[in-house]
Design a protein around this motif. Structure first.
Motif, PDB file in Angstrom:
ATOM      1  N   ILE A 187      -1.757  -0.500  10.857  1.00 35.23           N
ATOM      2  CA  ILE A 187      -2.080  -1.890  10.522  1.00 35.23           C
ATOM      3  C   ILE A 187      -1.962  -2.848  11.699  1.00 35.23           C
ATOM      4  N   SER A 188      -1.605  -2.348  12.889  1.00 35.28           N
ATOM      5  CA  SER A 188      -1.556  -3.230  14.051  1.00 35.28           C
ATOM      6  C   SER A 188      -1.601  -2.376  15.296  1.00 35.28           C
ATOM      7  N   SER A 194      -2.830 -13.547   9.625  1.00 36.29           N
ATOM      8  CA  SER A 194      -2.375 -13.164   8.290  1.00 36.29           C
ATOM      9  C   SER A 194      -2.483 -14.339   7.321  1.00 36.29           C
ATOM     10  N   THR A 199      -2.956  -4.907   2.953  1.00 31.37           N
ATOM     11  CA  THR A 199      -2.534  -4.686   4.331  1.00 31.37           C
ATOM     12  C   THR A 199      -1.933  -5.934   4.980  1.00 31.37           C
ATOM     13  N   ALA A 215       0.877  -1.587   1.340  1.00 36.40           N
ATOM     14  CA  ALA A 215      -0.303  -0.938   1.911  1.00 36.40           C
ATOM     15  C   ALA A 215      -0.989  -0.053   0.867  1.00 36.40           C
ATOM     16  N   ARG A 250      -7.321   0.912  -2.730  1.00 38.60           N
ATOM     17  CA  ARG A 250      -7.643   0.264  -1.457  1.00 38.60           C
ATOM     18  C   ARG A 250      -9.130  -0.079  -1.388  1.00 38.60           C
ATOM     19  N   ARG A 299       4.283   0.797  11.445  1.00 37.05           N
ATOM     20  CA  ARG A 299       2.976   0.253  11.836  1.00 37.05           C
ATOM     21  C   ARG A 299       2.028   1.376  12.248  1.00 37.05           C
ATOM     22  N   LEU A 358       0.929   3.367   9.200  1.00 34.44           N
ATOM     23  CA  LEU A 358       0.025   2.622   8.312  1.00 34.44           C
ATOM     24  C   LEU A 358      -1.236   2.166   9.033  1.00 34.44           C
ATOM     25  N   ARG A 372       1.766  -6.021   6.738  1.00 34.27           N
ATOM     26  CA  ARG A 372       2.002  -6.463   8.109  1.00 34.27           C
ATOM     27  C   ARG A 372       3.060  -7.571   8.135  1.00 34.27           C
TER      28      ARG A 372
END
Length: 936
Positions: free
Chosen positions: A674-675, A874, A639, A634, A849, A669, A672, A643
């Motif tokens: 990310i979901s 993904s 990302t 990350a 990023r 998760r 971060l 994941r």
């Protein structure tokens, strides 16, 4: 540490010529004219000179500067792990630069080792830049589909630098159709292998110096049809035969039985001592002086072997120094039939002699084969049992299970010692159900096992408790550990060191998760003697890692570094750079490096540990492997990769029932972002409301037992982080921050009371971030200050940087205040400099990023025939989707993407859920409809 049973060096050497070889110019020319073919297949029945031709070809290729590799196959190579091990050994003998660590991976990943080893081997050969030719001799002995699939994959994907010569009695088990279509196949069959008349002349007259005229040679050539073994027998028969023409005439028309006829005539001319030596030494597939002497009773076994070879009696040397030999297969078969005919029952006796000799000389697989051939299953059990725990201690669990697999199951079931060793092997391979089953059988049969003494029963009883505790530890449970103090440690000197060493590690694991860190460290100091007495590195590595974990909890970073460094060095020194033990230690060292900000080194170590998958140690190791590695990805701006790694952690957690790992994957998760944040608990407000009520009562509450306390604090941290993220999206009017602050106070209180300084540090940082979000800047700075001082003193950058945006706002505010008015609490320039480093690292991470997102935003528009990834799909899912479209099987997808087959199944299930379908065909149709795949 070699994988698989010890192998004679003869497996890795082409046969040497006995006397002179007939030069096969026409066949050698065929090879050179088709040099770039991927496979040269030499196939014919026995006695046609397949191995000899292959050896000549290898000699010719080596003279041209190519790297040549020889591997003589036997039935043990049906075990895929052993086959790959032998192949790697053979290649390393020819090209020593090949990484030895690939060997260890075979033992530690028996279910899918080829998924890692085969691609690594292909890459190593490609990177080496040298052409390598591998000969597999006697391929027909390999019938196992999994081993055949390995060779098929090497043939299909081996690259331009790798080619094969394979000898076999059949054409089966090879992708000949595909190779033929690609013009990558050269075949030599029995017709091509037969001597032509000129080669027969060269063999009979030129090499064997027989007094034959052209007519005699022509007659023999017609009679034998150029069958090389028959011509060799003819040469022996004619050597002392005065009337050659008469014998040749008698042979006419007898081609079907010519081998037996000539062998009979050759053997009848030998003296009784030589004949008896031939018969008694025909039982094993290969011979050396010691084995020959044991079988024949002849003291000078080497001298006798050399005499047999000098007489051209079909004895072929298998190595340059004349240590190992074998008889020609046809001659060997005849000798065995003659032995049974002339001496009924003696074959069993000789097989038993061979079994004991092989066992005493470190060849357990051959020993078991001969014991079983003699019908003595008990001896086979005894041989495996004697070797079993040595194999376990040296992380050769797969070899042990393969040896056990040779023995009828009903004869293994009643052996308490062997069942305990089997339980160890399955435990260390993280196969808990099989381990529990073997352990239960051991305990059930122990009372009736007449081979056990009272001490044996005592030791096996304690060992069974240790195995059970170890199974529980890998399952993240500590159910039976308290019994170890009384039953194991109080009588440690009466037990094998391995038992005490592993028991100490399990006990240390429990003490760590009871919060008894000083006792955990004391346990490891006591256990050091027993770790040192074990023959392999496994338990010593675990001991160092557990000591490091205890020191980490106390924030004694110097000790942490020492323990983790010692663990890595021990694993690498005793088992290899990429061994299971070294990779586990790498997970712990990777965590330390990450928190110090050394991301590149940490990432490399954690990627290596990640390859272990579900065999990646206890949960604490897996937390580093998946959670920390996902954070690094990350931070790189990747990302989707982060994941994917957390998804893999979830898959392992689900397959092994590891709740704590599952909870941490969810926490990562949330942190971060990310979901979607799905919390398996009450709604945030209700939970935080309860936390406020408890805090209002000014009580921390009782410590939950064992691992339950850690799980509880992980859940609470997840709820707090999720609530803070929700409040950030809702804006200043959100009522959440106040409740979050009270929940964070409760977490800090419990962390400080029950989990030690490291947990307290992380909880303090979270509380400071919550206070900042609630607008209480002054208390937030006061709360964060001790954490900043601690991290500065220890050189830890990531705990603060991972605290979130609110935490970094505090760092900037504190840094600015200290520049304006450095107070008396700042005793040196270290803290301001440390804060500057944190600010710079945070800016760099944001730049990384942003750069990645910008690159994705300005990427060229998709053209005709390209697919547009759908949000939420993904990169790995997209790759699998394209392979599903190509109708690849799960196993083929696993092979192509270097994944475990269960991982592929998990991704397919995720794809089906995303697309709202239930099968592969519907998946492809729906993907096309959504423009995830080009139209058909």
């Amino acid at each position: 540490m070699p994988t698989g049973p010890p192998s004679a060096s003869s497996k890795f050497r082409a046969p040497e010529p006995v006397g002179q070889w007939v030069h096969r110019a026409r066949l050698t020319e065929m090879l050179h004219s088709d040099r770039k073919r991927r496979l040269a297949l030499i196939h014919a029945p026995a006695g046609f000179g397949k191995s000899t031709l292959a050896a000549q070809w290898m000699e010719s290729l080596a003279s041209q500067g190519l790297v040549t590799v020889w591997l003589s196959l036997d039935r043990d190579d049906n075990n895929t792990i052993w086959f790959l091990s032998h192949l790697l050994q053979a290649i390393r003998k020819a090209r020593p630069g090949l990484e030895e660590e690939l060997q260890q991976l075979l033992e530690e990943r028996p279910d899918d080792a080829e998924q890692y080893v085969v691609p690594a081997l292909i890459n190593a050969i490609d990177e080496g830049g040298e052409d390598i030719v591998i000969t597999l001799d006697d391929w027909h002995l390999v019938t196992e589909p999994r081993t055949r699939a390995v060779v098929e994959r090497l043939l299909d994907a081996g690259g331009s630098h790798l080619s094969f010569i394979i000898t076999s009695r059949t054409r089966s088990g090879l992708p000949l159709g595909r190779l033929m279509v690609r013009d990558q196949l050269l075949e030599v069959d029995a017709v091509a292998l037969r001597f032509d008349e000129n080669e027969s002349q060269d063999f009979l007259v030129g090499i064997n110096r027989l007094d034959l005229d052209a007519g005699d040679v022509a007659s023999l050539h017609r009679t034998t049809e150029g069958w090389i073994a028959a011509l060799q027998l003819v040469s022996l028969s004619l050597r002392d035969h005065r009337e050659a023409s008469e014998l040749i005439e008698r042979l006419s028309g007898r081609h079907a039985s010519i081998g037996e006829y000539l062998a009979e005539n050759v053997l009848d001319t030998l003296d009784p001592e030589t004949l008896d030596f031939l018969l008694t030494t025909s039982v094993p597939e290969r011979l050396c002086a010691g084995l020959a002497s044991a079988l024949s009773g002849v003291e000078l076994g080497q001298a006798m072997l050399e005499k047999i070879q000098a007489q051209d009696l079909f004895l072929q040397p298998l190595d340059e120094d004349g240590t190992w030999y074998r008889y020609h297969h046809l001659f060997e078969d005849y000798l065995r039939r003659r032995l049974e005919r002339d001496y009924p029952g003696r074959t069993k006796e000789l097989n038993l002699i061979a079994a004991r000799w092989y066992s005493e000389n470190g060849f357990p697989s051959d020993a078991v084969d001969h014991a079983l051939a003699a019908g003595d299953v008990e001896l086979a059990v005894e041989i495996v049992e004697f070797r079993a725990m040595w194999l376990v201690e040296h992380s050769s669990m797969s070899t042990l299970l393969a040896l056990v697999g040779k023995i009828p199951a009903d004869h293994v079931a009643g052996q308490a010692r062997l069942q305990t060793a089997i339980a160890w092997a399955h435990t260390l391979l993280h196969q808990s159900a099989a381990a529990q089953s073997a352990l239960d059988r051991a305990e059930a049969v122990m009372p009736a096992d007449a081979t056990l003494t009272e001490h044996d029963r005592f030791e096996l009883g304690v060992e069974g408790l240790v195995v059970q505790s170890c199974i529980d530890m890998y399952g993240d449970r500590v159910n039976h550990v308290d019994e170890l103090d009384e039953k194991c440690f109080a009588q440690a000197d009466l037990l094998r060191p391995w038992i005490v060493s592993v028991a100490a590690n399990v006990s240390t694991f429990k003490k760590i998760h009871d919060g008894d860190y000083p006792l955990a460290l004391e346990q490891q100091r006591w256990a050091a003697k027993f770790h040192g007495l074990t023959s392999g590195p496994f338990s010593g590595v675990y001991g160092q890692c557990f000591a490091g974990l205890a020191a980490y909890a106390l924030l004694d970073l110097d000790s942490v570094d020492q323990h983790f460094t010692a663990a890595v060095e021990l694993g690498r020194r005793k088992a290899g750079r990429y061994s299971h033990a070294a990779r586990l230690a790498g997970a712990m060292m990777g965590q330390l490096l990450y928190e110090r900000g050394e991301l590149d080194k940490a990432e490399k170590l954690l990627e290596e540990t990640r390859e272990l998958g579900s065999e990646g140690g206890v949960v604490d190791f897996m937390l580093s492997t998946y959670g920390t590695l996902a954070r690094i990805k990350a931070l790189r701006g990747d990302t989707p990769r982060a994941r994917e790694i957390l998804d893999e952690g979830d898959l392992v957690a689900d397959s092994l029932g590891l709740d704590r790992l599952k909870l941490v994957m969810n926490l990562e998760r949330v942190q971060l972002g990310i979901s979607p944040r799905t919390i398996d608990a009450e709604p945030h407000n209700a939970v935080l409301g309860a936390a406020v009520a408890q805090e209002a009562a000014d009580t921390t509450g009782p410590r939950l037992e064992g691992l339950a306390e850690a799980r509880h604090q992980i859940q609470l941290a997840t709820q707090l982080r999720s609530a803070m993220a929700d409040a950030e999206h809702e804006g200043p009017a959100s009522p959440r921050p106040l409740a979050t602050v009270e929940g964070a106070r409760r977490l800090l209180s419990r962390a400080a009371a029950y989990l030690g300084p490291r947990a307290e540090l992380n909880a303090r940082i979270l509380l400071a971030a919550a206070l900042e979000q609630a607008g209480n800047r002054e208390e937030a700075e006061t709360t964060l200050w001790p954490a900043l001082e601690t991290c500065c003193r220890l050189g830890l950058v990531r705990p603060v940087l991972d605290g979130g945006s609110g935490c970094l706002d505090l760092v900037r505010a504190t840094s600015a205040r200290l520049r304006r008015e450095p107070g008396p609490e700042v005793r040196s320039h270290e803290l301001p400099r440390f804060l500057s480093i944190l600010i710079r690292l945070d800016s760099q991470a944001k730049t990384n990023r942003d750069a990645r997102w910008s690159a994705e935003a300005v990427s060229p528009p998709t053209g005709a025939g390209t697919t547009v990834p759908e949000p939420g799909l993904s990169q790995r899912e997209q790759m699998i989707l394209r392979l599903v479209e190509k109708e690849r099987s799960n196993r083929e997808i696993a092979q192509e993407l270097h994944l475990g087959i269960n991982t592929v199944k998990w991704y397919l299930k995720s794809l089906f859920n995303t697309l709202g379908v239930s099968d592969r065909r519907a998946c492809v149709i729906e993907a096309r409809r959504r423009h995830l795949l080009p139209p058909k």
